[in-house]
Design a protein around this motif. Structure first.
Motif, PDB file in Angstrom:
ATOM      1  N   ALA A 112      72.466 -29.029  33.854  1.00 55.16           N
ATOM      2  CA  ALA A 112      73.763 -29.872  33.176  1.00 55.16           C
ATOM      3  C   ALA A 112      73.454 -29.450  31.954  1.00 55.16           C
ATOM      4  CB  ALA A 112      73.650 -31.142  33.788  1.00 55.16           C
ATOM      5  N   ILE A 113      73.962 -28.514  31.231  1.00 51.85           N
ATOM      6  CA  ILE A 113      73.694 -28.453  29.535  1.00 51.85           C
ATOM      7  C   ILE A 113      74.731 -29.180  28.971  1.00 51.85           C
ATOM      8  CG2 ILE A 113      73.720 -26.930  27.661  1.00 51.85           C
ATOM      9  CD1 ILE A 113      72.500 -24.690  29.909  1.00 51.85           C
ATOM     10  N   MET A 114      75.957 -29.124  29.112  1.00 47.05           N
ATOM     11  CA  MET A 114      77.040 -29.765  28.453  1.00 47.05           C
ATOM     12  C   MET A 114      77.746 -30.980  29.371  1.00 47.05           C
ATOM     13  SD  MET A 114      77.306 -28.664  25.425  1.00 47.05           S
ATOM     14  CE  MET A 114      79.344 -29.080  24.700  1.00 47.05           C
ATOM     15  N   SER A 115      77.456 -30.734  30.474  1.00 49.24           N
ATOM     16  CA  SER A 115      78.265 -31.523  31.671  1.00 49.24           C
ATOM     17  C   SER A 115      78.252 -33.071  31.433  1.00 49.24           C
ATOM     18  CB  SER A 115      77.581 -31.266  33.155  1.00 49.24           C
ATOM     19  OG  SER A 115      77.276 -29.917  33.457  1.00 49.24           O
TER      20      SER A 115
ATOM     21  N   ILE B 273      88.243 -35.239  30.907  1.00 50.24           N
ATOM     22  CA  ILE B 273      87.013 -34.961  31.190  1.00 50.24           C
ATOM     23  C   ILE B 273      87.198 -33.751  32.095  1.00 50.24           C
ATOM     24  CG2 ILE B 273      86.118 -37.503  31.491  1.00 50.24           C
ATOM     25  CD1 ILE B 273      86.663 -37.187  34.477  1.00 50.24           C
ATOM     26  N   PRO B 274      86.113 -33.046  32.313  1.00 54.63           N
ATOM     27  CA  PRO B 274      86.373 -31.756  32.608  1.00 54.63           C
ATOM     28  C   PRO B 274      86.278 -31.633  34.466  1.00 54.63           C
ATOM     29  CG  PRO B 274      84.068 -31.644  31.930  1.00 54.63           C
ATOM     30  CD  PRO B 274      84.785 -32.963  31.543  1.00 54.63           C
ATOM     31  N   PRO B 275      86.708 -30.833  35.151  1.00 57.10           N
ATOM     32  CA  PRO B 275      86.529 -31.014  36.562  1.00 57.10           C
ATOM     33  C   PRO B 275      85.342 -31.256  36.968  1.00 57.10           C
ATOM     34  CG  PRO B 275      88.166 -29.345  36.332  1.00 57.10           C
ATOM     35  CD  PRO B 275      87.581 -29.799  34.905  1.00 57.10           C
ATOM     36  N   PHE B 276      84.950 -32.213  38.079  1.00 58.61           N
ATOM     37  CA  PHE B 276      83.593 -32.146  38.589  1.00 58.61           C
ATOM     38  C   PHE B 276      82.997 -30.914  39.090  1.00 58.61           C
ATOM     39  CE2 PHE B 276      84.564 -36.748  39.246  1.00 58.61           C
ATOM     40  CZ  PHE B 276      83.785 -37.161  37.972  1.00 58.61           C
TER      41      PHE B 276
ATOM     42  N   THR C 215      82.868 -28.086  37.415  1.00 63.27           N
ATOM     43  CA  THR C 215      82.473 -27.526  36.687  1.00 63.27           C
ATOM     44  C   THR C 215      80.835 -27.685  36.367  1.00 63.27           C
ATOM     45  OG1 THR C 215      83.044 -28.944  34.815  1.00 63.27           O
ATOM     46  CG2 THR C 215      84.501 -27.223  35.306  1.00 63.27           C
ATOM     47  N   ILE C 216      80.601 -28.780  37.109  1.00 61.15           N
ATOM     48  CA  ILE C 216      78.962 -28.887  37.015  1.00 61.15           C
ATOM     49  C   ILE C 216      78.424 -28.319  37.835  1.00 61.15           C
ATOM     50  CG2 ILE C 216      77.467 -30.917  37.209  1.00 61.15           C
ATOM     51  CD1 ILE C 216      79.716 -32.975  36.511  1.00 61.15           C
ATOM     52  N   GLU C 217      77.661 -27.366  37.266  1.00 61.10           N
ATOM     53  CA  GLU C 217      76.833 -26.364  38.107  1.00 61.10           C
ATOM     54  C   GLU C 217      75.531 -25.994  37.362  1.00 61.10           C
ATOM     55  OE1 GLU C 217      79.362 -22.722  39.906  1.00 61.10           O
ATOM     56  OE2 GLU C 217      79.970 -23.215  37.750  1.00 61.10           O
TER      57      GLU C 217
END
Lengths: 444, 211
Positions: free
Chosen positions: A188-191, A178-181, A183-185
């Protein structure tokens, strides 16, 4: 007008916390006698911790998993059967007799929660250790590689979630991806996409299962502690914290790894310990409840005599440990530093802490020397040998306690306790400790 | 030059040790001589540990340096390596129900650098494995390690099993680690308790008749 919390001095904060411990909210004592006894016990402990003379030497019974065996069951059973857990601890509470403080079963972890997440860091009876083993034990390993210091230093939360936890919890393996949290900015498109993946969902399912199981367990542990409080027996430990060196050395780099790092990458090791320090402090502070004992237990491992030289202790171990300790002290908390093994060669270093700010719980340290160096400066706790409590007679135990009280008791600031905890043995040996405290520990 | 490697290793100079080993190999020196020097260096490390000058970090680090040297030298080794004469056999292990090995490995290290042939059975060793190894090796000394309190009974059971197998009077048994002490020695009916790795070495020397 009352001062705001932030404006209080460390001493004022501690007094305020002691006051709350003395009159706990949400506790209806079973009788006026129970309430009176509770206040006497807490007062006794507080005075000893402040390096003063209480009415008599308080005593902590070294009974970690002992109640399970006392009640005829075992650790394996009570890790899975919470009714048995409760029965055993309450039986011990009711039958062992007078005691100054009571340890609930909080150190007996829920086995099914650990299984749900495939916990690899520990072995326990029936799970890596023979079913009749009386303890759970840490599996030493290199759970953080030598070249991962920068990952930890850059973003500890991300390192924990995506690198460390998947190594110690098998079920968290998919979290690596999972990506680091952070990265959610923005929108949320791909988050959320990774969280739709079946293996990531399974990881979270495992976490939810462990959560549900832990809640059941926590309710039972809470019931036991509540009953003890209502009967007038205070708890003494509200949370745990570790020396940053041990955090890295015990469960991240391992003993072998961290000792290599002391030679091969000392600057990184220092930087990582500094990075961990505020996290340790926050975690400890958040574990103190509104009216629980303002005490954090700090089990100390790899700074013991023999593990490193005085110079190495002063360079690598002590500075960040001291930061953690002093931050807690400044918040009005009393850290109890539990020095496993012996600390004879550390006494002249650790004596620099402010007067009456911490308590030292010694396992095998020479108490006469400890009293000489730390007496009047820090509360001393300990140290009836575990082997004696497990294999000796009540008379031998009592006699050993008498000698300890003679050495450590004068002037106050002493709590009689075991060196380490026992799991099995003669309950009369525990009663002998209480008897000794009452018979030989009275201050006139 | 051979003296340099001994002291560089004893002083834990990683870069210089590896540089010198490479230089000596490149010069076509017999690899076995490099290993002999390394052993001498390790003996000094052990001595400094015994004298309280070195601690666990130095043992760990020197062990790593030795491993690196051995790896560099290995491809150059031809024929069979001559074995240095050993004083005698010692079997060691952490008893059943206990998975701690920091102390065990220090004892292993110190017995080894002091010339003993060490059979280290590792952790959580079942009683039967100790019995089998003692039978197989005929070692006159057994060292039982334990950290936590479950080790009290496990040590007792191990000693009893050796008695039952008729091996007990052929060996001396020492115990050590964590919560062990003379009380536990009595309880387990071992021959001696050693408070550290140096005690293990002197007990083994005393029992094996070397000094």
């Amino acid at each position: 007008m009352e001062k705001q919390w932030a404006e209080l001095t460390p001493d004022e904060k501690r007094e305020e916390r002691f006051k709350r411990w003395l009159s706990p909210r949400g506790v209806t004592f079973s009788s006026p006698e129970a309430e009176k006894a509770y206040k006497e016990r807490v007062t006794r402990l507080i005075r000893a911790l402040k390096v003063q003379e209480p009415d008599r030497v308080p005593c902590i019974l070294p009974a970690s998993n002992f109640p399970a065996y006392y009640a005829g069951t075992d650790l394996r059973t009570v890790m899975y059967d919470y009714d048995e857990l409760k029965r055993a601890w309450l039986k011990f509470l009711h039958e062992i007799g007078d005691q100054d403080t009571f340890f609930g079963p909080v150190m007996v972890p829920p086995g099914r929660a650990l299984e749900a997440v495939d916990y690899k860091l520990y072995k326990w009876p029936g799970h890596g250790l023979a079913g009749n083993t009386t303890t759970y034990q840490c599996v030493e390993g290199e759970y953080m590689k030598a070249d991962e210091y920068d990952d930890l230093i850059k973003d500890p939360s991300n390192f924990w979630l995506r690198i460390y936890l998947p190594r110690v919890f098998g079920a968290f393996e998919p979290l690596r991806n999972i990506p680091p949290f952070t990265t959610i900015e923005e929108i949320a498109i791909m988050s959320f996409v990774p969280y739709g993946l079946p293996d990531v969902q399974a990881a979270f399912e495992a976490l939810l299962k462990a959560g549900r199981e832990s809640l059941k367990w926590a309710a039972v542990v809470g019931e036991v502690s509540q009953e003890a409080l209502e009967l007038g027996f205070p708890g003494i430990m509200s949370g745990l914290a570790k020396a940053p060196f041990d955090t890295l050395g015990d469960t991240l780099r391992g003993t072998q790894g961290i000792m290599m790092d002391m030679f091969q990458r000392p600057a990184k090791l220092q930087e990582a310990m500094e990075r961990i320090t505020p996290l340790t402090i926050d975690s400890a502070l958040s574990s103190i409840g509104p009216s629980s004992a303002p005490i954090i237990m700090m089990p100390l491992h790899k700074g013991a005599d023999g593990f490193m030289s005085e110079k190495q202790y002063e360079t690598f171990y002590w500075p960040t440990l001291k930061k953690v300790v002093m931050s807690l002290v400044n918040e009005g908390i009393v850290p109890i530093l539990f020095a496993e093994g012996s600390y004879n060669r550390r006494l002249d270093i650790i004596k620099e802490l402010p007067k009456a700010s911490v308590a030292w719980y010694f396992d095998q340290t020479d108490m006469a020397r400890a009293k000489e160096v730390l007496g009047g400066k820090a509360c001393l706790i300990g140290n009836v040998p575990t082997s004696l409590i497990m294999t000796g007679t009540p008379q031998q135990v009592k006699e050993h306690c008498r000698k300890l009280i003679e050495v450590c008791g004068p002037g106050g600031g002493y709590v009689l306790a075991g060196g380490a905890n026992i799991d099995e043995g003669n309950p009369d040996n525990l009663r002998a400790m209480m008897e000794a405290a009452k018979e030989y520990g009275v201050y006139k | 030059m051979s003296g340099d490697l001994v002291n560089l290793l004893a002083d834990l100079k990683e870069g210089e040790v590896m540089g010198l080993v490479k230089q000596r190999l490149d010069a076509g020196e017999e690899p076995i001589k490099i290993l002999e020097d390394s052993r001498k260096g390790m003996e000094i490390v052990g001595q400094r540990f015994a004298d309280g000058e070195y601690f666990l970090p130095e043992l760990v680090y020197s062990g790593e340096l030795l491993k690196q040297v051995t790896e560099m030298v290995k491809p150059h080794l031809t024929g069979s390596a001559t074995r240095t004469k050993r004083l005698g056999k010692v079997v060691i292990g952490t008893v059943a129900g206990d998975i701690h090995d920091i102390g065990l490995n220090i004892v292993d290290f110190m017995l080894d650098v002091n010339g003993f042939e060490v059979y280290n059975l590792g952790v959580d060793v079942p009683v039967e494995a100790f019995v089998a190894k003692m039978k197989e090796t005929g070692a006159p000394v057994l060292g039982l390690s334990g950290f936590l309190t479950p080790a009290f009974d496990a040590m007792k059971e191990t000693v009893e099993a050796l008695e039952k197998a008729g091996l007990r009077d052929k060996m001396k048994i020492m115990i050590g680690g964590g919560q062990m002490d003379d009380e536990v020695k009595k309880y387990a009916r071992a021959d001696a308790y050693g408070k550290d790795a140096m005690a293990a070495v002197s007990l083994a020397k005393q029992w094996i008749g070397a000094s």
